[in-house]
Design an enzyme around this catalytic site. Structure first.
Site, PDB file in Angstrom:
ATOM      1  N   GLY A   1     -11.125   1.111  -6.993  1.00  0.00           N
ATOM      2  CA  GLY A   1     -11.164  -0.335  -7.215  1.00  0.00           C
ATOM      3  C   GLY A   1     -12.173  -1.015  -6.321  1.00  0.00           C
ATOM      4  O   GLY A   1     -13.252  -0.480  -6.059  1.00  0.00           O
TER       5      GLY A   1
ATOM      6  N   CYS B   1      -3.503  -6.077   7.017  1.00  0.00           N
ATOM      7  CA  CYS B   1      -3.211  -4.869   7.809  1.00  0.00           C
ATOM      8  C   CYS B   1      -4.292  -3.799   7.797  1.00  0.00           C
ATOM      9  O   CYS B   1      -4.785  -3.410   8.843  1.00  0.00           O
ATOM     10  CB  CYS B   1      -1.883  -4.281   7.360  1.00  0.00           C
ATOM     11  SG  CYS B   1      -0.489  -5.337   7.787  1.00  0.00           S
TER      12      CYS B   1
ATOM     13  N   LYS C   1       2.046   3.867  13.468  1.00  0.00           N
ATOM     14  CA  LYS C   1       1.705   2.724  12.612  1.00  0.00           C
ATOM     15  C   LYS C   1       0.198   2.661  12.346  1.00  0.00           C
ATOM     16  O   LYS C   1      -0.246   2.534  11.195  1.00  0.00           O
ATOM     17  CB  LYS C   1       2.201   1.433  13.283  1.00  0.00           C
ATOM     18  CG  LYS C   1       1.850   0.159  12.556  1.00  0.00           C
ATOM     19  CD  LYS C   1       2.498   0.082  11.190  1.00  0.00           C
ATOM     20  CE  LYS C   1       1.869  -1.037  10.368  1.00  0.00           C
ATOM     21  NZ  LYS C   1       2.335  -1.048   8.998  1.00  0.00           N
TER      22      LYS C   1
ATOM     23  N   GLU D   1       3.701  -6.184   1.566  1.00  0.00           N
ATOM     24  CA  GLU D   1       3.835  -7.522   0.990  1.00  0.00           C
ATOM     25  C   GLU D   1       3.951  -7.385  -0.520  1.00  0.00           C
ATOM     26  O   GLU D   1       3.303  -6.537  -1.121  1.00  0.00           O
ATOM     27  CB  GLU D   1       2.626  -8.387   1.358  1.00  0.00           C
ATOM     28  CG  GLU D   1       2.695  -8.843   2.797  1.00  0.00           C
ATOM     29  CD  GLU D   1       1.471  -9.632   3.228  1.00  0.00           C
ATOM     30  OE1 GLU D   1       0.774 -10.196   2.386  1.00  0.00           O
ATOM     31  OE2 GLU D   1       1.215  -9.663   4.453  1.00  0.00           O
TER      32      GLU D   1
ATOM     33  N   VAL E   1       6.426 -10.602   8.355  1.00  0.00           N
ATOM     34  CA  VAL E   1       7.294  -9.577   8.943  1.00  0.00           C
ATOM     35  C   VAL E   1       8.543 -10.203   9.567  1.00  0.00           C
ATOM     36  O   VAL E   1       9.667  -9.762   9.312  1.00  0.00           O
ATOM     37  CB  VAL E   1       6.501  -8.753   9.996  1.00  0.00           C
ATOM     38  CG1 VAL E   1       7.437  -7.886  10.831  1.00  0.00           C
ATOM     39  CG2 VAL E   1       5.471  -7.883   9.289  1.00  0.00           C
TER      40      VAL E   1
HETATM   41  N1  LIG Z   1       2.077  -8.700   6.830  1.00  0.00           N
HETATM   42  C1  LIG Z   1       2.358  -7.410   6.660  1.00  0.00           C
HETATM   43  O1  LIG Z   1       2.405  -6.899   5.550  1.00  0.00           O
HETATM   44  C2  LIG Z   1       2.645  -6.530   7.856  1.00  0.00           C
HETATM   45  C3  LIG Z   1       3.205  -5.265   7.660  1.00  0.00           C
HETATM   46  C4  LIG Z   1       3.467  -4.469   8.761  1.00  0.00           C
HETATM   47  C5  LIG Z   1       3.152  -4.909  10.039  1.00  0.00           C
HETATM   48  N2  LIG Z   1       2.576  -6.137  10.200  1.00  0.00           N
HETATM   49  C6  LIG Z   1       2.291  -6.588  11.564  1.00  0.00           C
HETATM   50  O2  LIG Z   1       3.301  -7.499  11.966  1.00  0.00           O
HETATM   51  C7  LIG Z   1       2.753  -8.532  12.787  1.00  0.00           C
HETATM   52  C8  LIG Z   1       3.029  -9.892  12.172  1.00  0.00           C
HETATM   53  O3  LIG Z   1       2.351  -9.961  10.943  1.00  0.00           O
HETATM   54  P1  LIG Z   1       2.615 -11.143   9.908  1.00  0.00           P
HETATM   55  O4  LIG Z   1       1.819 -10.836   8.700  1.00  0.00           O
HETATM   56  O5  LIG Z   1       4.074 -11.380   9.778  1.00  0.00           O
HETATM   57  O6  LIG Z   1       1.942 -12.365  10.725  1.00  0.00           O
HETATM   58  P2  LIG Z   1       1.927 -13.918  10.353  1.00  0.00           P
HETATM   59  O7  LIG Z   1       0.628 -14.420  10.828  1.00  0.00           O
HETATM   60  O8  LIG Z   1       2.333 -14.100   8.933  1.00  0.00           O
HETATM   61  O9  LIG Z   1       3.103 -14.533  11.233  1.00  0.00           O
HETATM   62  C9  LIG Z   1       3.071 -14.625  12.630  1.00  0.00           C
HETATM   63  C10 LIG Z   1       3.975 -15.779  13.061  1.00  0.00           C
HETATM   64  O10 LIG Z   1       4.100 -15.733  14.498  1.00  0.00           O
HETATM   65  C11 LIG Z   1       4.155 -17.085  14.963  1.00  0.00           C
HETATM   66  N3  LIG Z   1       3.859 -17.120  16.399  1.00  0.00           N
HETATM   67  C12 LIG Z   1       2.667 -16.951  17.027  1.00  0.00           C
HETATM   68  N4  LIG Z   1       2.814 -17.036  18.347  1.00  0.00           N
HETATM   69  C13 LIG Z   1       4.142 -17.257  18.595  1.00  0.00           C
HETATM   70  C14 LIG Z   1       4.928 -17.421  19.772  1.00  0.00           C
HETATM   71  N5  LIG Z   1       4.391 -17.391  20.983  1.00  0.00           N
HETATM   72  N6  LIG Z   1       6.253 -17.625  19.639  1.00  0.00           N
HETATM   73  C15 LIG Z   1       6.823 -17.675  18.400  1.00  0.00           C
HETATM   74  N7  LIG Z   1       6.141 -17.515  17.259  1.00  0.00           N
HETATM   75  C16 LIG Z   1       4.817 -17.318  17.343  1.00  0.00           C
HETATM   76  C17 LIG Z   1       3.134 -17.789  14.082  1.00  0.00           C
HETATM   77  O11 LIG Z   1       3.330 -19.207  14.120  1.00  0.00           O
HETATM   78  C18 LIG Z   1       3.400 -17.152  12.713  1.00  0.00           C
HETATM   79  O12 LIG Z   1       4.357 -17.881  11.974  1.00  0.00           O
HETATM   80  C19 LIG Z   1       1.268  -8.192  12.940  1.00  0.00           C
HETATM   81  O13 LIG Z   1       1.079  -7.450  14.104  1.00  0.00           O
HETATM   82  C20 LIG Z   1       0.985  -7.346  11.716  1.00  0.00           C
HETATM   83  O14 LIG Z   1      -0.089  -6.461  11.919  1.00  0.00           O
HETATM   84  C21 LIG Z   1       2.338  -6.951   9.150  1.00  0.00           C
END
Ligand SMILES: NC(=O)c1ccc[n+]([C@@H]2O[C@H](COP(=O)([O-])OP(=O)(O)OC[C@H]3O[C@@H](n4cnc5c(N)ncnc54)[C@H](O)[C@@H]3O)[C@@H](O)[C@H]2O)c1
Length: 431
Positions: free
Chosen positions: A251, A258, A202, A153, A11
């Site tokens: 499926g 998520c 959400k 994604e 994200v």
């Molecule tokens: N992946 C998806 O498709 C998606 C879609 C919508 C919402 N979300 C939500 O968005 C959020 C992030 O998801 P994601 O998949 O990108 O997570 P991710 O695990 O891919 O990335 C999280 C990042 O945050 C960093 N991080 C952790 N603590 C930190 C701090 N204190 N300071 C700076 N960086 C820090 C980590 O090192 C990591 O790189 C989650 O809450 C998720 O539910 C994800």
């Protein structure tokens, strides 16, 4: 505008690159120093179509910079997006420690008024705790807002430039103005609401989509018992505009970072409020059963035992066009089959590097035919395009036993049966 994005995961990195492409000055910040070093040289930590080009372009234009220093990233920021992970705990509850830690660090280095936006998926009410944390660390004025992320994604760039909606939740009119201004080049409906509504949207959206998947998988069970075809039933349902045709594909159930997590979180959040969300518990239960149902099918088609049999697994990522293995169905299926003594051979177009860190004792091939050689069943787990065009005449000659178990209903049952395969999909007539 000067923007800071905290967290450079799926994200955060996409958000940073998209805002930078509109000529904002963006700092993308992560505590993972190695990841930041890689990003500085344009190395993307995960597979997402189109992201690398967008990031490289923004770096070249001087609009996107990477750092692990809060001090550097916060120096002139007007809007900060918190995009850190909110992973599930073992009991299904949500872990907000990364969100709280990043809020503390943001507060510590806040230099001037800023809008602090939660993009991470968090339970409604989390902002009250964040406000407390920030106020305990700084006297500088700030506003909180919530802009939940709806990207998928594998289609993250397209979704970010053409979102289904932009939800802006805030109680502050100043924050609302700034966020509307920031999003002005992005098309799509705006939904303005308070923070708690934004956060509930959400969770409610993801839980609803998960429910659709479990629903169609339940209907698939009925189809199989009566000799109906789920593909036709699903199409017949989807043609009703009140229902819609999305997320009605039978499926192996939902996985990924998520749907499972957000469904569990909503159940857990509801429980804290004194509400027993039985409906969602069933959605989750049906999703779990789908794995056993598939494994049982494989065992039956392998004449009652998979012991010492070579099984070819096509696809490992939780869905196509990503290398994300979080809550991937492949992990559960492979673990169960290995416990029964199966020898697993697998191929995935992009997820094998990640899979190697999670799955043990799996033999990986360079292409589908590699792993199918002398195998006793083909198990289609992830519906990558590459697998849709497999040469089944060639496969028939390679396999020791011509068994195809299609976990995503991508193959034509008639065609495969004509070629001499024993084929079963999900919720399709068994012959
Ligand atoms: N992946 C998806 O498709 C998606 C879609 C919508 C919402 N979300 C939500 O968005 C959020 C992030 O998801 P994601 O998949 O990108 O997570 P991710 O695990 O891919 O990335 C999280 C990042 O945050 C960093 N991080 C952790 N603590 C930190 C701090 N204190 N300071 C700076 N960086 C820090 C980590 O090192 C990591 O790189 C989650 O809450 C998720 O539910 C994800």
């Amino acid at each position: 505008m000067n923007i800071t994005i905290v967290g450079t995961g799926y994200v955060g990195l996409v958000t940073a690159a998209v805002f930078a492409s509109f000529k904002n000055k963006v700092w993308a910040l992560d505590i993972n120093e190695k990841q930041i070093e890689n990003l500085k040289s344009g190395k993307i930590p995960f597979y997402e179509p189109g992201l690398k080009e967008l990031v490289l372009n923004a770096i070249e234009k001087g609009n996107l910079q990477f750092t692990s220093s809060y001090e550097q990233a916060m120096a002139e920021t007007e809007i900060v997006f918190i995009c850190v992970g909110t992973p599930p705990k073992d009991n299904g509850d949500y872990d907000l420690s990364y969100v709280y830690k990043s809020s503390e660090l943001i507060a510590q280095y806040l230099n001037q008024y800023a809008v602090i936006v939660i993009k991470s998926t968090v339970p409604p009410g989390t902002n009250d705790e964040i406000t407390k944390i920030i106020k305990s660390k700084t006297k500088i004025d700030f506003d909180l807002a919530s802009c939940p992320e709806f990207l998928r994604e594998g289609a993250a760039i397209e979704d970010s430039f053409h979102p289904s909606r932009i939800v802006i939740g805030t109680e502050s009119s100043k924050a609302k103005r700034k966020l509307l201004e920031l999003h002005k080049q992005i098309p799509g409906p705006r939904l303005l609401c308070n923070v708690k509504s934004a956060q509930l949207i959400k969770y409610a959206a993801n839980a609803f989509l998960a429910a659709k998947i479990s629903y169609i998988n339940s209907i698939a069970q009925i189809c199989e018992k009566i000799g109906a075809d789920i593909e036709k039933v699903s199409r017949g349902l989807g043609l009703d505009p009140r229902i819609g045709d999305k997320f009605l594909k039978a499926g192996l159930g939902y996985g990924g970072s998520c749907f499972p997590k957000d469904t569990w979180a909503l159940i857990s959040f509801a429980k804290r409020l004194g509400y027993n969300f039985n409906f969602l518990k069933q959605v989750d239960e049906i999703n779990k059963q789908q794995v056993d149902y598939f494994v049982n099918k494989v065992v039956r088609l392998c004449d009652g035992s998979v012991k010492n049999k070579k099984l070819a697994i096509l696809g490992l990522s939780f869905k196509p066009d990503t290398d994300d293995m979080r809550e991937a169905r492949s992990i559960l299926i492979i673990n169960k089959l290995q416990k029964m003594g199966a020898k697993i051979f697998s191929y995935d177009p992009v997820a094998m590097t990640r899979a190697k860190t999670i799955l043990k004792d799996v033999n990986y091939g360079d292409n589908p035919y590699d792993v199918l050689d002398k195998s006793e069943a083909l198990l289609l787990i992830t519906e990558w395009d590459e697998f849709k065009n497999i040469d089944f005449k060639k496969v028939r000659k390679l396999m020791k036993n011509p068994v195809v178990v299609d976990g995503r209903n991508i193959y034509d049952p008639e065609k495969l049966r004509e070629l001499g395969f024993r084929y079963e999909g999900i919720g399709r007539k068994i012959q």
